[in-house]
Design a protein around this motif. Structure first.
Motif, short mmCIF file in Angstrom:
data_model
loop_
_atom_site.label_atom_id
_atom_site.label_comp_id
_atom_site.label_asym_id
_atom_site.label_seq_id
_atom_site.Cartn_x
_atom_site.Cartn_y
_atom_site.Cartn_z
N ARG A 195 0.83 -1.20 0.00
CA ARG A 195 0.00 0.00 0.00
C ARG A 195 0.87 1.25 0.00
NH1 ARG A 195 -5.39 -0.21 1.60
NH2 ARG A 195 -6.11 -2.35 1.64
N LYS A 196 1.87 1.25 0.87
CA LYS A 196 2.74 2.40 0.99
C LYS A 196 3.46 2.65 -0.34
CE LYS A 196 4.55 2.40 5.28
NZ LYS A 196 5.61 2.04 6.24
N SER A 197 4.00 1.57 -0.91
CA SER A 197 4.76 1.72 -2.16
C SER A 197 3.85 2.15 -3.29
CB SER A 197 5.42 0.40 -2.52
OG SER A 197 6.09 -0.12 -1.40
N GLY A 198 2.60 1.69 -3.26
CA GLY A 198 1.65 2.07 -4.31
C GLY A 198 1.47 3.56 -4.40
N ARG A 199 1.60 4.24 -3.25
CA ARG A 199 1.39 5.69 -3.26
C ARG A 199 2.58 6.44 -3.86
NH1 ARG A 199 -1.55 4.68 1.60
NH2 ARG A 199 0.26 4.89 2.93
N SER A 200 3.78 5.84 -3.86
CA SER A 200 4.93 6.61 -4.37
C SER A 200 5.58 6.01 -5.61
CB SER A 200 6.00 6.76 -3.28
OG SER A 200 5.63 6.20 -2.09
N VAL A 201 5.04 4.89 -6.10
CA VAL A 201 5.74 4.22 -7.20
C VAL A 201 5.77 5.07 -8.47
CG1 VAL A 201 3.79 2.93 -8.13
CG2 VAL A 201 6.08 2.00 -8.34
N ASP A 202 4.81 5.99 -8.62
CA ASP A 202 4.81 6.77 -9.87
C ASP A 202 5.96 7.79 -9.91
OD1 ASP A 202 3.67 8.18 -7.84
OD2 ASP A 202 2.07 9.08 -9.03
N ASP A 203 6.68 7.95 -8.80
CA ASP A 203 7.85 8.84 -8.83
C ASP A 203 9.07 8.15 -9.43
OD1 ASP A 203 6.39 10.76 -7.66
OD2 ASP A 203 7.06 10.33 -5.61
N ILE A 204 9.06 6.82 -9.44
CA ILE A 204 10.24 6.11 -9.94
C ILE A 204 10.35 6.31 -11.45
CG2 ILE A 204 11.21 3.80 -10.30
CD1 ILE A 204 10.15 3.10 -7.53
N GLY A 205 11.54 6.74 -11.88
CA GLY A 205 11.73 7.04 -13.30
C GLY A 205 11.60 8.52 -13.60
N GLU A 206 11.20 9.30 -12.60
CA GLU A 206 11.00 10.73 -12.83
C GLU A 206 12.32 11.40 -13.23
OE1 GLU A 206 9.25 12.70 -9.54
OE2 GLU A 206 8.63 14.43 -10.71
N VAL A 207 13.42 10.91 -12.64
CA VAL A 207 14.75 11.44 -12.98
C VAL A 207 14.95 11.41 -14.49
CG1 VAL A 207 17.21 11.05 -12.69
CG2 VAL A 207 15.64 10.63 -10.78
N VAL A 217 17.03 2.32 -8.68
CA VAL A 217 15.65 1.95 -8.36
C VAL A 217 15.57 1.19 -7.04
CG1 VAL A 217 13.62 0.72 -9.18
CG2 VAL A 217 15.06 1.93 -10.80
N ARG A 218 16.59 0.37 -6.80
CA ARG A 218 16.63 -0.39 -5.56
C ARG A 218 16.64 0.57 -4.37
NH1 ARG A 218 21.32 -3.87 -3.37
NH2 ARG A 218 20.26 -5.60 -2.35
N ALA A 219 17.47 1.61 -4.50
CA ALA A 219 17.55 2.59 -3.42
C ALA A 219 16.23 3.35 -3.29
CB ALA A 219 18.68 3.55 -3.66
N GLU A 266 14.03 1.32 -1.35
CA GLU A 266 14.49 1.33 0.05
C GLU A 266 14.01 2.61 0.75
OE1 GLU A 266 18.67 1.23 0.56
OE2 GLU A 266 18.54 0.95 2.73
N ASP A 267 14.02 3.71 -0.02
CA ASP A 267 13.54 4.97 0.52
C ASP A 267 12.07 4.89 0.90
OD1 ASP A 267 15.67 6.52 0.67
OD2 ASP A 267 15.27 7.74 -1.13
N ILE A 268 11.29 4.23 0.05
CA ILE A 268 9.86 4.11 0.33
C ILE A 268 9.67 3.30 1.61
CG2 ILE A 268 7.68 3.14 -0.47
CD1 ILE A 268 8.69 3.63 -3.35
N ASP A 269 10.34 2.17 1.68
CA ASP A 269 10.28 1.36 2.89
C ASP A 269 11.47 0.41 2.90
OD1 ASP A 269 9.65 -0.55 4.96
OD2 ASP A 269 7.62 0.24 4.88
N GLU A 270 12.22 0.43 3.99
CA GLU A 270 13.43 -0.39 4.00
C GLU A 270 13.13 -1.89 4.03
OE1 GLU A 270 14.32 0.13 8.78
OE2 GLU A 270 15.38 1.36 7.29
N ASP A 271 11.85 -2.24 4.27
CA ASP A 271 11.49 -3.66 4.24
C ASP A 271 11.68 -4.27 2.86
OD1 ASP A 271 10.90 -3.79 6.85
OD2 ASP A 271 8.72 -3.87 6.63
N TRP A 272 11.81 -3.43 1.81
CA TRP A 272 12.04 -3.97 0.48
C TRP A 272 13.38 -4.67 0.39
CZ3 TRP A 272 8.50 -5.35 -2.54
CH2 TRP A 272 7.33 -4.61 -2.69
N LEU A 273 14.28 -4.37 1.33
CA LEU A 273 15.57 -5.07 1.31
C LEU A 273 15.55 -6.32 2.20
CD1 LEU A 273 18.26 -2.28 1.11
CD2 LEU A 273 16.92 -3.39 -0.66
N ASP A 274 14.36 -6.57 2.78
CA ASP A 274 14.21 -7.73 3.67
C ASP A 274 14.13 -9.01 2.83
OD1 ASP A 274 13.50 -9.59 5.49
OD2 ASP A 274 11.88 -8.43 6.40
N VAL A 275 14.99 -9.96 3.13
CA VAL A 275 15.03 -11.21 2.35
C VAL A 275 13.71 -11.98 2.47
CG1 VAL A 275 16.21 -13.40 2.07
CG2 VAL A 275 17.52 -11.34 2.56
#
Lengths: 537, 370
Positions: free
Chosen positions: A122-134, A257-259, A262-271
């Motif tokens: 849910r959290k990532s869904g709110r910010s995923v549209d920023d990825i690629g903005e660079v 993109v990985r970072a 991670e910025d959105i939620d550090e749990d994305w680096l959780d194995v």
């Protein structure tokens, strides 16, 4: 060789007989056809569909197909979260899922396995549209044409489609977007995500790709393509723009993109999170069934759930034990009543029979609620006990919101199902047998135990099967009077159907319950013999 | 001959009129889903009855709001939406909106402007917590207790934290069989500062702390699923205190005259309102929108407060809140928003719960079953 027998009409007798039999069978089939059809449509098919959910797991592959492909090669043992490539795939998948509003469902689905994934999605869904903005910013800064939807259409769309789209005049649905073959070849990643973008825009937003600037992840894909193939050439009006962009894009600022995840939620680096996604990638899974018996699916095979989350085996066991207790109490209470019904003069027996049947004519909910009034601590039974002096006022018995409450209320509710088969069997036992036994010198007890009781056993068998099987799937009564210690597995199934929406687990629990009932029925048949069960004379 | 003709004519007429009635009937029905009990009664009196009288539309009540998310999902999968309008809590509205099961709306376009001239979005203000949510009321989940069961020489309980104090206030309790509010109360009453509660609940330690606090009263607690259970348990003297929606307690105290008192401290504010399911046909949608515009205007929202003590969600309705329709008592002091009722209140953090509901629900249910 014997001569073939012929029927009156000259056909072989065998064929004629077969035909007559077949016709008879067809007629019989036609007679039951309406019922068969009804049962198929309203019972077998829905139950089959529901049970199918216990293994079905297409949601993961359908929602994040790129990620599922990319994660296949990842090794959980490495102890590291997956590589950049997987995160790029996830960004694209998630972008589409967010637009289609599927990501929260997938989050809930994976959350059944690893708690915390729901909030992560849910959290990532709110910010995923920023990825690629660079990249989007850099492309547009390089040439504003990249902001213009028309550039993208010219670059990627099939010329045929462009013509048809231009001719389309709001009459009926817009023609579905088609990629040009050259674009798909030269810019594979861009073309692929752009096609998804176009279909989402058309189907979800009811807009046209000719009017919409692409998502940021499309720019990200374009950058990927240009990096992979710096010297690409294309014919047509965009040749200049593309080759210039291709050269410049090599020096673009890169986005990690990985970072970003991670910025959105550090749990994305959780194995654990990735392991769950990987484990539940296939379209079918045994995960629901494992969960239903307190196990969990891991790459190393099934493992026990953490101790504080193990509840299902306890609940199955409790359901069996309590159903058995209820069945035994029904036998103990129902047997004398049935005996009386069978042996009283018919007028009195009829009156008693009405009393036995009376509960059938009252709503189940009303009867259960009535037990609430009777059993609660300030209720009728406790009041009476206090008044008699059997119990002191501050020591009132806890008869409700626990297992006792469930057993009492369900014994009452299921009692008629025991009494009726018992009565119909006892009715057929001739009273002369008992008299004969006594005249031969048996005591009352011996006459009953050696002569009468064995003949009533088929009734007990039928009543027990009815009561036990009804009890094992009971839901409303335990829900109302059972509290937390007196609930059955069926309450848990209901919880998963209507509250947690974990239909897969509910289906698995239901399938196990069905299997247990069938096994017990089979065991009963082997031990007692189903021929020994009688519902009536 | 004449007779036959008459017979045929009447038959034809009957058939035609039956068809017309059936047709008109179909076209003029609307299924509205709500919570039942005193709450549905207040909606019936304030919205449904006047609307049915005004338009001739028949409103069918369905009391399935507590299972709205599951049922809407099933209807959506089956492709057959039988509900026209659904009354849900804000958290469920967010969940339905996220899954695309509820329709996104433009408040200014479909809702009436306030009586004071403000636009709908200004009038509802912060209450518009989701793009799909059409707010109706502010309610609170708070505690009621038996005034005659307070031990002698002890001050009566004032709020949520007293529920954990078994020494001062012995007796059974009733709490909602889900984590919302219970987890927050457990932490607040365990000394966690209000600002930190949701941050704490995100962590395993915070959750463990909340469960440890709830463990204190676990054996003494009856867990309810319907808002009407606590009032009934209080009326029967089965429990000493229990949580429920403040409007239910109002009806036990003011309408039924039971010896029950309110303990407002740390009441939890929450919102309730309408969502429109996605996938309605144009004709049904037009009918629903017409109803929604009527039922959420300034006067109608203020009218509902005549029947139940929930605060209207529009700012412009507040001055119109008057007295109870039959009892004639002033409703303002019974509103959860009345500042005299509680020093400390907390607001359900919908966003947070939308994110963490699944996680905590699973843990809470297994904690209960242990």
């Amino acid at each position: 060789m014997a001569e073939q027998m012929l029927a009156a009409d000259g056909r072989p007798l065998k064929a004629s007989l077969n035909r007559a039999l077949r016709r008879q069978k067809m007629r019989a089939l036609l007679l039951i056809a309406p019922l068969l059809l009804f049962i198929m449509l309203t019972f077998i098919i829905p139950i089959g569909q529901m049970l199918f959910r216990s293994v079905e797991n297409q949601i993961v592959g359908d929602t994040i197909p790129r990620t599922v492909d990319a994660i296949a090669a990842w090794e959980a043992d490495s102890g590291q979260a997956p590589s950049e490539e997987v995160f790029v795939a996830l960004a694209k998948d998630l972008m589409i899922a967010v637009e289609e509003k599927n990501h929260t469902r997938l989050g809930s689905r994976l959350n059944y396995e690893t708690s915390g994934i729901s909030s992560l999605f849910r959290k990532s869904g709110r910010s995923v549209d920023d990825i690629g903005e660079v990249y989007a910013d850099q492309f547009i800064a390089l040439d504003p044409a990249w902001e213009d939807p028309a550039t993208w259409i010219t670059l990627l769309a099939d010329p045929d489609w462009i013509t048809r789209q231009a001719e389309w005049n709001d009459d009926g649905p817009e023609p579905a977007f088609e990629l040009s073959d050259t674009a798909a070849e030269i810019l594979p990643k861009t073309a692929e995500i752009y096609a998804d973008f176009a279909s989402v825009i058309r189907e979800v937003d009811n807009d046209s790709p000719v009017d919409e600037e692409p998502w940021n992840v499309v720019y990200l894909a374009l950058h990927e393509d240009l990096i992979a193939n710096p010297g690409l050439q294309i014919a047509g009006p965009l040749a200049g723009l593309l080759s210039q962009t291709a050269t410049q894009a090599q020096g673009f600022e890169r986005e990690d993109v990985r970072a970003a995840f991670e910025d959105i939620d550090e749990d994305w680096l959780d194995v654990d999170v990735w392991q769950t996604i990987q484990t539940y990638s296939p379209a079918f899974t045994s995960g629901y069934f494992l969960n239903a018996v307190d196990l969990q699916k891991t790459p190393d095979g099934p493992e026990w759930q953490p101790e504080n989350e193990q509840i299902y085996l306890t609940l199955f066991w409790r359901t069996l034990v309590m159903s058995l207790t209820i069945t035994v109490s029904c036998i103990l209470l129902g047997y004398p009543v049935a005996w009386m019904l069978a042996n009283l003069p018919s007028r009195k027996a009829n009156l008693l029979m009405i009393l036995v049947l009376l509960p059938f004519w009252t709503s189940l909910l009303v009867r259960t609620s009535a037990w609430k009034v009777l059993l609660q601590q300030q209720g009728v039974i406790n009041d009476t006990l206090v008044w008699i002096g059997l119990v002191t006022d501050d020591n009132r018995l806890a008869l409700i919101n626990n297992a006792t409450g469930t057993i009492i209320a369900m014994t009452h509710i299921l009692l008629p199902f025991m009494i009726l088969p018992l009565y119909s069997v006892m009715k057929t036992i001739p009273p002369s047998y008992l008299r004969a036994a006594k005249s031969l010198g048996a005591t009352n007890w011996t006459a009953f135990w050696r002569v009468y009781f064995p003949q009533s056993v088929p009734g007990i068998g039928a009543g027990s099967i009815l009561v036990f099987i009804l009890a094992i799937g009971y839901y409303i009564t335990p829900e109302i009077v059972g509290g937390t210690k007196g609930v059955f597995i069926s309450n848990r199934i209901a919880y998963h159907i209507s509250t947690s929406l974990n239909w897969g687990l509910a289906a698995a629990l239901g399938a196990i319950l069905l299997a247990v009932v069938l096994i017990l029925y089979w065991a009963y048949d082997r031990i007692v013999g189903i021929d020994n069960v009688k519902l009536g004379g | 001959m004449k007779f036959t003709k008459t017979l045929m004519a009447t038959t034809a007429l009957t058939v035609a009129s039956t068809a017309a009635i059936a047709d008109g009937h179909m076209a003029n029905e609307m299924t509205i889903v709500s919570w039942g009990g005193a709450y549905s009664a207040s909606q019936q009196a304030a919205y449904h009855d006047p609307y049915m009288e005004m338009t001739g539309v028949t409103i069918i009540n369905d009391e399935s709001s507590s299972e709205a998310v599951a049922k809407l999902r099933a209807m959506n999968e089956a492709g057959n939406i039988t509900w026209d309008l659904v009354d849900v809590e804000a958290a469920d509205a967010i969940r339905l909106c996220d899954e695309g099961l509820a329709m996104e709306i433009d408040a200014d376009e479909i809702l009436a402007p306030g009586d004071d001239g403000s636009s709908a979005s200004d009038d509802f203000g912060d209450m518009l917590v989701s793009d799909c949510f059409i707010p109706q009321i502010v309610f609170s989940t708070t505690f009621g207790y038996r005034t005659d069961m307070v031990p002698e020489g002890v001050e009566p309980p004032t709020g949520a934290c007293d529920v954990f104090d078994l020494e001062t206030y012995p007796g059974k309790r009733a709490l909602n069989r889900n984590p919302i509010a219970n987890m927050e109360w457990a932490l607040l009453c365990d000394g966690v500062a209000y600002e930190d509660v949701y941050d704490m609940l995100e962590t395993d330690e915070g959750q463990a702390q909340a469960f440890a606090k709830l463990d204190v009263i676990k054996d003494e607690t009856i867990w309810w699923t319907a808002g009407a259970e606590t009032p009934q348990l209080l009326a029967d003297g089965e429990i000493f205190m229990g949580s429920t929606y403040n409007g239910r307690l109002f009806s036990v105290i003011a309408e039924q005259g039971q010896p029950v008192g309110m303990a407002w401290e740390w009441q939890m504010f929450d919102l309730d309102g309408w969502v429109i399911p996605t996938g309605l046909s144009e004709e049904r949608l037009a009918r629903v929108l017409d109803y929604v515009r009527f039922a959420t205007d300034t006067q109608r929202l203020a009218d509902q407060a005549k029947y139940i003590s929930y605060g209207p969600a529009r700012a412009s309705s507040a001055p119109l809140v008057s007295t109870h329709a039959t009892l004639g008592i002033d409703m303002a002091p019974h509103m959860p928003t009345d500042p005299n009722n509680a020093e400390n209140t907390f607001v359900n953090n919908y966003e947070w719960w939308a994110d963490y509901r699944d996680d905590l629900d699973a843990k809470f249910q297994s904690w209960l079953a242990q």
